[in-house]
Design a protein around this motif. Structure first.
Motif, PDB file in Angstrom:
ATOM      1  N   LYS A 205       0.851  -1.190   0.000  1.00 20.61           N
ATOM      2  CA  LYS A 205       0.000   0.000   0.000  1.00 20.61           C
ATOM      3  C   LYS A 205       0.881   1.233   0.000  1.00 20.61           C
ATOM      4  CE  LYS A 205      -3.130  -0.599   3.271  1.00 20.61           C
ATOM      5  NZ  LYS A 205      -4.080  -0.329   4.384  1.00 20.61           N
ATOM      6  N   SER A 206       0.385   2.308  -0.570  1.00 11.64           N
ATOM      7  CA  SER A 206       1.191   3.527  -0.579  1.00 11.64           C
ATOM      8  C   SER A 206       0.306   4.747  -0.554  1.00 11.64           C
ATOM      9  CB  SER A 206       2.061   3.538  -1.848  1.00 11.64           C
ATOM     10  OG  SER A 206       2.672   4.790  -2.011  1.00 11.64           O
ATOM     11  N   GLU A 207       0.661   5.737   0.268  1.00  8.78           N
ATOM     12  CA  GLU A 207      -0.071   7.005   0.230  1.00  8.78           C
ATOM     13  C   GLU A 207       0.920   8.145   0.442  1.00  8.78           C
ATOM     14  OE1 GLU A 207      -2.835   8.314   3.301  1.00  8.78           O
ATOM     15  OE2 GLU A 207      -1.797   7.143   4.819  1.00  8.78           O
ATOM     16  N   THR A 208       0.610   9.276  -0.140  1.00  4.91           N
ATOM     17  CA  THR A 208       1.495  10.431  -0.030  1.00  4.91           C
ATOM     18  C   THR A 208       0.792  11.537   0.731  1.00  4.91           C
ATOM     19  OG1 THR A 208       2.495   9.886  -2.150  1.00  4.91           O
ATOM     20  CG2 THR A 208       2.891  12.095  -1.311  1.00  4.91           C
ATOM     21  N   LEU A 209       1.483  12.083   1.733  1.00  5.87           N
ATOM     22  CA  LEU A 209       0.914  13.187   2.510  1.00  5.87           C
ATOM     23  C   LEU A 209       1.782  14.432   2.362  1.00  5.87           C
ATOM     24  CD1 LEU A 209       0.031  11.432   5.901  1.00  5.87           C
ATOM     25  CD2 LEU A 209      -1.543  12.073   4.079  1.00  5.87           C
ATOM     26  N   PRO A 210       1.159  15.594   2.272  1.00  2.00           N
ATOM     27  CA  PRO A 210       1.947  16.829   2.168  1.00  2.00           C
ATOM     28  C   PRO A 210       2.470  17.243   3.543  1.00  2.00           C
ATOM     29  CG  PRO A 210      -0.379  17.356   2.215  1.00  2.00           C
ATOM     30  CD  PRO A 210      -0.288  15.857   2.230  1.00  2.00           C
ATOM     31  N   ILE A 211       3.646  17.853   3.568  1.00  2.00           N
ATOM     32  CA  ILE A 211       4.164  18.420   4.821  1.00  2.00           C
ATOM     33  C   ILE A 211       4.488  19.875   4.527  1.00  2.00           C
ATOM     34  CG2 ILE A 211       5.930  18.264   6.611  1.00  2.00           C
ATOM     35  CD1 ILE A 211       6.418  15.396   5.739  1.00  2.00           C
ATOM     36  N   ARG A 212       3.461  20.703   4.630  1.00  2.00           N
ATOM     37  CA  ARG A 212       3.671  22.125   4.348  1.00  2.00           C
ATOM     38  C   ARG A 212       3.184  23.023   5.464  1.00  2.00           C
ATOM     39  NH1 ARG A 212       5.282  21.530  -0.950  1.00  2.00           N
ATOM     40  NH2 ARG A 212       4.741  19.411  -1.528  1.00  2.00           N
ATOM     41  N   SER A 213       2.758  22.414   6.573  1.00  2.00           N
ATOM     42  CA  SER A 213       2.317  23.221   7.709  1.00  2.00           C
ATOM     43  C   SER A 213       2.506  22.404   8.974  1.00  2.00           C
ATOM     44  CB  SER A 213       0.835  23.589   7.566  1.00  2.00           C
ATOM     45  OG  SER A 213       0.042  22.441   7.788  1.00  2.00           O
ATOM     46  N   GLU A 214       2.477  23.077  10.110  1.00  2.00           N
ATOM     47  CA  GLU A 214       2.646  22.384  11.389  1.00  2.00           C
ATOM     48  C   GLU A 214       1.541  21.365  11.630  1.00  2.00           C
ATOM     49  OE1 GLU A 214       2.937  25.196  14.525  1.00  2.00           O
ATOM     50  OE2 GLU A 214       4.826  26.029  13.785  1.00  2.00           O
ATOM     51  N   SER A 215       0.325  21.711  11.219  1.00  3.05           N
ATOM     52  CA  SER A 215      -0.770  20.771  11.487  1.00  3.05           C
ATOM     53  C   SER A 215      -0.627  19.529  10.611  1.00  3.05           C
ATOM     54  CB  SER A 215      -2.139  21.431  11.283  1.00  3.05           C
ATOM     55  OG  SER A 215      -2.276  21.862   9.959  1.00  3.05           O
ATOM     56  N   GLN A 216       0.039  19.671   9.463  1.00  5.33           N
ATOM     57  CA  GLN A 216       0.263  18.503   8.619  1.00  5.33           C
ATOM     58  C   GLN A 216       1.314  17.581   9.224  1.00  5.33           C
ATOM     59  OE1 GLN A 216       0.833  20.322   4.749  1.00  5.33           O
ATOM     60  NE2 GLN A 216      -1.331  20.094   4.267  1.00  5.33           N
ATOM     61  N   VAL A 217       2.232  18.149  10.019  1.00  2.67           N
ATOM     62  CA  VAL A 217       3.191  17.316  10.743  1.00  2.67           C
ATOM     63  C   VAL A 217       2.414  16.424  11.720  1.00  2.67           C
ATOM     64  CG1 VAL A 217       5.051  17.310  12.456  1.00  2.67           C
ATOM     65  CG2 VAL A 217       5.134  18.897  10.540  1.00  2.67           C
ATOM     66  N   VAL A 218       1.415  17.009  12.364  1.00  4.38           N
ATOM     67  CA  VAL A 218       0.564  16.242  13.282  1.00  4.38           C
ATOM     68  C   VAL A 218      -0.189  15.157  12.514  1.00  4.38           C
ATOM     69  CG1 VAL A 218      -1.374  16.359  14.897  1.00  4.38           C
ATOM     70  CG2 VAL A 218       0.332  18.173  14.871  1.00  4.38           C
TER      71      VAL A 218
END
Lengths: 134, 138
Positions: free
Chosen positions: A5-18
């Motif tokens: 399985k594979s998914e991509t998440l953006p890391i462009r804000s502090e809440s995205q780090v969470v």
């Protein structure tokens, strides 16, 4: 070895780090990692995700569920097109920080996972891969 | 932006972290706590992290800062409820949180805070009179 399985998440804000932390936690639980192993993976993910945001100036993480000869694993690939790391050996030293952190994000994460890979080019970006097996 | 509640418990402040904190929330907790310690003349701070299933180096640094800020402001800090998996991971990360007192739970935390105050020869009654000293004629 297969990528199940594979998914991509953006890391462009502090809440995205969470968000990244929470996704990694969910997947580690689904893969039946022990509580300690889950925590190690989530903590390593948090460290590198933060680095991707602050030093890499934003990027993405590819989260992959792996299967290799009956053992299952979780692989996280953090990618950014930031400034890159000019002195990798220095950056991987405990306590070294080019910012205001504790300098344990890179070197510490290495200790929290089974496989750690880092590829960086000044002016182009950085790719860090963390893998933990069950 | 949400804020983490800080409760007053006699001479102490109690902070229970129950959300997955993003960095800015952690920083604002530090600021709020510092302000409240002075405002309420708190003698101790109890940081309850029993609900935290992860403490990374940023949060660990916040905890260490809170302990130092407390000390500068004449308040003792105790961190309670660290989960075992969190402790194991912190050690592996290379963090030992020296200078930060920890206790197993809230009860033990309060007992320690009270013992610190007793050691300093002050108790609750003494605190009532503190505000008057500045007005006393010499």
């Amino acid at each position: 070895m297969q990528i199940v399985k594979s998914e991509t998440l953006p890391i462009r804000s502090e809440s995205q780090v969470v968000d990244v932390r929470q996704s990694v936690r969910k997947l580690s639980v689904a893969l039946k990692f022990s509580l300690t192993d889950q925590t190690k993976m989530v903590t390593a993910a948090s460290e590198i995700a933060r680095n991707t945001l602050i030093y890499g100036l934003g990027g993405d993480v590819v989260i992959e569920e792996l299967e290799d000869f009956n053992r299952k694993g979780l692989r996280l690939i953090f990618i950014d097109q930031g400034p890159g790391i000019s002195d990798l050996d220095l950056a991987l030293t405990d306590g070294y920080t080019s910012g205001s952190g504790l300098g344990l994000g890179l070197s510490g994460s290495k200790r929290l996972v089974h496989d750690f890979e880092i590829f960086t080019k000044v002016g182009e970006g950085t790719r860090i891969t963390l893998t933990r097996w069950k | 932006m949400e804020r983490i509640p800080i409760l007053k418990m006699g001479p102490f402040l109690l902070v229970t972290i129950q959300v997955d904190m993003h960095d800015r929330l952690a920083m604002s907790l530090q600021d709020d706590l510092t302000q409240k310690i002075v405002e309420k003349k708190a003698r101790g701070v109890m940081l309850d992290i029993s609900a935290l299933d992860m403490v990374d180096s940023f949060i660990a640094r916040m905890i260490a800062h809170i302990a130092t800020l407390g000390r500068l402001l004449d308040a003792h800090t105790v961190v309670v409820g660290m989960q075992p998996a969190v402790a194991i991971t912190l050690v592996e990360l290379g963090l030992n949180l020296t200078g930060v007192k920890t206790a197993l739970d809230v009860d033990k935390g309060i007992t320690w805070l009270q013992s610190q105050m007793a050691l300093e020869g002050m108790d609750d009654e003494d605190l009532e009179g503190e505000g008057d000293d500045a007005n006393r004629e010499e």
